[in-house]
Write an enzyme that holds these catalytic residues in place. Structure first.
Site, PDB file in Angstrom:
ATOM      1  CG  LEU A 286      -1.969  -1.093   1.313  1.00  0.00           C
ATOM      2  CD1 LEU A 286      -2.708  -1.017   2.652  1.00  0.00           C
ATOM      3  CD2 LEU A 286      -2.970  -0.985   0.167  1.00  0.00           C
ATOM      4  N   GLY A 287       1.997   1.210   0.657  1.00  0.00           N
ATOM      5  CA  GLY A 287       2.846   2.392   0.734  1.00  0.00           C
ATOM      6  C   GLY A 287       4.224   2.054   1.256  1.00  0.00           C
TER       7      GLY A 287
ATOM      8  N   GLY B 162       7.796   3.774   3.111  1.00  0.00           N
ATOM      9  CA  GLY B 162       8.401   4.884   3.817  1.00  0.00           C
ATOM     10  C   GLY B 162       9.871   4.615   4.064  1.00  0.00           C
ATOM     11  CB  ALA B 163      12.487   6.691   5.608  1.00  0.00           C
ATOM     12  CB  THR B 164      11.616   3.559   9.284  1.00  0.00           C
ATOM     13  OG1 THR B 164      10.323   4.139   9.512  1.00  0.00           O
ATOM     14  CG2 THR B 164      12.681   4.639   9.427  1.00  0.00           C
TER      15      THR B 164
ATOM     16  CG  ASN C 232       8.109  -1.387   2.645  1.00  0.00           C
ATOM     17  OD1 ASN C 232       8.418  -0.204   2.486  1.00  0.00           O
ATOM     18  ND2 ASN C 232       8.856  -2.396   2.203  1.00  0.00           N
TER      19      ASN C 232
ATOM     20  CE  LYS D 291       4.977   2.651   9.870  1.00  0.00           C
ATOM     21  NZ  LYS D 291       4.711   4.001  10.434  1.00  0.00           N
TER      22      LYS D 291
ATOM     23  CG  ASP E   6       6.203  12.980   7.896  1.00  0.00           C
ATOM     24  OD1 ASP E   6       6.343  13.951   7.118  1.00  0.00           O
ATOM     25  OD2 ASP E   6       6.397  11.804   7.558  1.00  0.00           O
TER      26      ASP E   6
END
Length: 725
Positions: free
Chosen positions: A15-16, A18-20, A22, A38, A135
């Site tokens: 779905l997405g 990120g830096a740290t 998925n 996550k 953020d």
């Protein structure tokens, strides 16, 4: 496939990223229900242990409909790493919504209000729990559809979040650079060391950028080459932003920064909402943390906006639709003030029409009890004074020109831009059609209103005419009777009154010719006939909006194919040829859309607008003429009443002399009547007076009967009453 004790997910079903971590689409093993899982990557575990646990602790504290819910913290079966099982939002993020070509120039007003209301509510819950997000951006605001079919937006990704009270500060760096506060941007992006500390208000800057992005479809601060390609200029823009400005754009390489304190004309938001929201953006997009609003003021002002109701208003003479955001407890004078702020028509000059009738609002009426209005059924406002014809506010955006050479990335971006402009054309064309439909409706109502005003003037003028005729005849008869009976001259004031009545009658006759002149303008063939509204401008029967929508669907289809081509990175020879043919078709469809929009929609709209200006000038002249006639009629009636009052007083004064005691009468009569038939002559005179007075009474009865019959007469035989609400 990976799993925990109760959940599983496919690594391909992402779905997405990120830096740290998925985020994957996962399912509950027992129920099959969908969840967002996550999964943290190796970079995440390089962080200190307390930082790794911070997101877990923050999510455990939160429970709000506008924050993505945490359901479980479990371990992945093979690696034993912690994973978060969260609420699944099937409609992706706000960023995905804004990436749709339909929203290239911002969200519709109703959707923007939902986004801003939900984000504010979610942030309020964070502050109540002493948490900052650090953020906030469209990609971290998830969307789902509620039970009522409306969108619901939820804050997510609390990897950068931490507990921080309003009076505390922090020094660590998190966030996405386009949405970062200038002080954080300087250190995190430009790597420049400074001793500044940051407070919770850095979230407000990110919210301001997010709201601007949602309202306009673009970031507020943009170097010529883009925020990530020219970071020095980006910092120069955000750090040097003047107070009150809400955007800064560099249009050319090494060019100046264009500052603006307003949202662009392409924005979907009404001026009513822009007027309320622009100060919010200006005060949270403030680099100086001392000048920036605090959360308390931010929540107070935004909630005041969200709690208002909308009254739809259409300024007929200006050709402009308005949305009046008003508190439910506000009263009519407040409403007039808000209308003035948008139309510049003073409250005392505002005339209201609703559903074809005059709308009269009592001064103490609350806004929540106003008539229910919509975009298609607004309250019309007009004035007797001449105002400028402004029209709908929009930009005539030109279709982007494609590059001649073959480039999948560039072609996909170009197709997206063309699709966005085509969507904009459809929206503006529909708005122009609605404005002209409202204009036609309003002009018909205004024509009826002028006929009513004409009929009221005719009615009043007839009453005055009858009154003057009665006063003239009464005065003439009184003069004749007094001179015959008293055999002496009447006081000079009576003759002066008689002369004044004759002069008033002459003036009143002049009003008749003025009324006839007005009637000629209002009747078929006259200069104020409204038949032109049926031939000029855009009509629903032209189906221009539908034609644009057909072209939009063809353009969108090519755009979707270009997105697939871009994802492939490399096409076969045959696919490449098809791509080139599609590019030619895209240009052809775009050219047709532009021609249809400019010539058929905007062109005809401008013709209608110029005709409206001409008609409105004539209308104002006629309404002022009618007002002048009404005023003069009132003055004549007032003067006639004074004359009548004087005549009545004179009659009362003369009556005792006419009917004095016999002794007094003898002394008065003897010198006058030397004939032996004096008594007979007096008797005949008294009978004549009685007959004349009876005649006056009869005339009054006839006049009243005429007035009763006249009360039902108008130009078109339909006298309409004032609608008092």
């Amino acid at each position: 496939m990976q799993s925990t004790a109760n959940y599983l997910w496919m690594l391909s079903d992402i779905l997405g990223q990120g830096a740290t971590a998925n985020v994957y689409r996962g399912r509950n093993k027992k129920t099959g229900d969908l969840y967002a899982v996550k999964v943290f990557n190796s970079l995440s575990f390089q962080r200190p242990a307390d930082v790794q646990m911070r997101e877990f602790e923050v999510l455990k504290k939160l429970n709000h409909k506008n924050i993505v819910k945490l359901f479980a913290i479990e371990e992945e079966m093979s690696s034993r790493h912690k994973v978060l099982v969260m609420e699944f939002c099937p409609c992706a993020s706000l960023y995905s919504v804004l990436e749709e070509p339909t929203n290239s120039y911002g969200l519709p007003e109703s959707e923007f209000l939902i986004v801003s209301r939900d984000v504010v509510a979610g942030m309020n819950h964070l502050r109540e729990n002493g948490i900052i997000h650090r953020d906030i951006k469209p990609g971290n605001i998830m969307r789902e559809i509620g039970e009522d079919g409306k969108s619901v937006y939820k804050l997510t990704d609390f990897g950068a979040a931490r507990e921080l009270e309003d009076d505390e500060q922090f020094v660590s760096l998190y966030g996405t650079e386009e949405y970062l506060h200038p002080d954080m941007y300087e250190r995190a992006v430009l790597r420049k060391e400074h001793q500044k500390k940051y407070s919770a208000t850095v979230d407000l800057w990110s919210i301001g950028v997010t709201f601007y992005h949602a309202a306009t479809g673009s970031l507020p601060f943009r170097p010529f080459e883009g925020p990530r390609r020219n970071k020095e200029v980006m910092y120069k823009i955000i750090a040097g932003k003047p107070s009150g400005a809400i955007s800064g754009v560099q249009r050319a390489e090494n060019g100046p920064i264009e500052w603006s304190g307003e949202l662009p004309a392409t924005c979907n938001l009404s001026m009513g909402l822009q007027t309320l929201f622009t100060p919010v953006l200006a005060n949270i997009l403030e680099a100086d943390q001392e000048k920036c609003w605090g959360f308390e003021q931010f929540f107070a002002v935004t909630n005041d906006i969200f709690n208002r109701i909308v009254v739809h208003v259409f300024s007929l003479q200006q050709m402009t639709p308005h949305k009046i955001y008003i508190n439910t407890y506000d009263k009519v004078p407040d409403f007039h003030d808000l209308v003035y702020k948008q139309t510049k028509i003073p409250g005392q000059n505002q005339e209201l029409l609703f559903e074809g009738r005059r709308l009269v609002l009592e001064q103490g009426r609350l806004a929540q009890h106003f008539p229910i209005t919509t975009d298609e059924n607004p309250i019309f406002v007009l004035t007797r004074e001449m105002v400028s014809v402004i029209g709908l506010r929009f930009d005539e955006i030109v279709i982007p020109k494609p590059i001649s050479h073959y480039d999948l990335d560039v072609d996909a971006n170009m197709a997206k831009a063309v699709t966005g402009v085509a969507c904009y054309y459809c929206r503006i064309a529909a708005s122009l059609l609605l404005v002209l439909d409202l204009m036609r409706k309003g002009i018909r109502w205004l024509s009826e209103l002028m006929k009513e005003e004409y009929n009221e003037n005719v009615h009043r003028n007839t009453e005055v005419s009858l009154k003057l005729n009665f006063c003239n005849r009464t005065t003439e008869k009184d003069l004749k009777i007094y001179e015959q009976l008293m055999q002496t001259s009447v006081e000079s004031e009576v003759y002066a009154i008689h002369a004044k009545l004759l002069n008033l009658s002459s003036t009143q006759e002049g009003l008749k010719s003025s009324l006839q002149e007005v009637k000629n303008k209002l009747t078929p063939g006259g200069t104020l006939m409204d038949s032109w509204i049926n031939t000029e401008g855009i009509h629903a029967a032209d189906r221009n909006v539908e034609k644009l929508q057909v072209l939009l669907s063809l353009i969108t289809e090519i755009y979707c194919q270009f997105k697939k081509d871009k994802a492939q990175r490399r096409l076969s020879y045959n696919e490449e040829q098809i791509h080139k043919f599609d590019k030619q078709k895209l240009c052809l469809h775009a050219a047709k859309a532009y021609s249809l929009f400019k010539d058929e929609c905007v062109g005809k709209y401008e013709v209608f607008r110029s005709k409206t200006l001409e008609w409105m000038r004539k209308m104002i002249h006629v309404r002022k003429q009618l007002f002048s006639i009404k005023s003069k009629c009132f003055d004549i009636e007032e003067e006639a009443s004074k004359c009548q009052h004087y005549i009545n007083q004179y009659q009362e004064k003369m009556s005792p002399k006419m009917f004095a005691a016999p002794s007094g009468m003898k002394s008065a009569v003897n010198p006058i009547y030397s004939s032996p038939n004096t008594l007979v002559e007096m008797t005949l005179g008294m009978r004549k007076l009685k007959e004349d007075m009876e005649g006056v009474v009869k005339e009054l009865e006839e006049n009243n009967h005429i007035l009763e019959r006249f009360g039902a007469l108008t130009i078109d035989g339909d006298f309409r009453n004032v609608d008092c609400i």
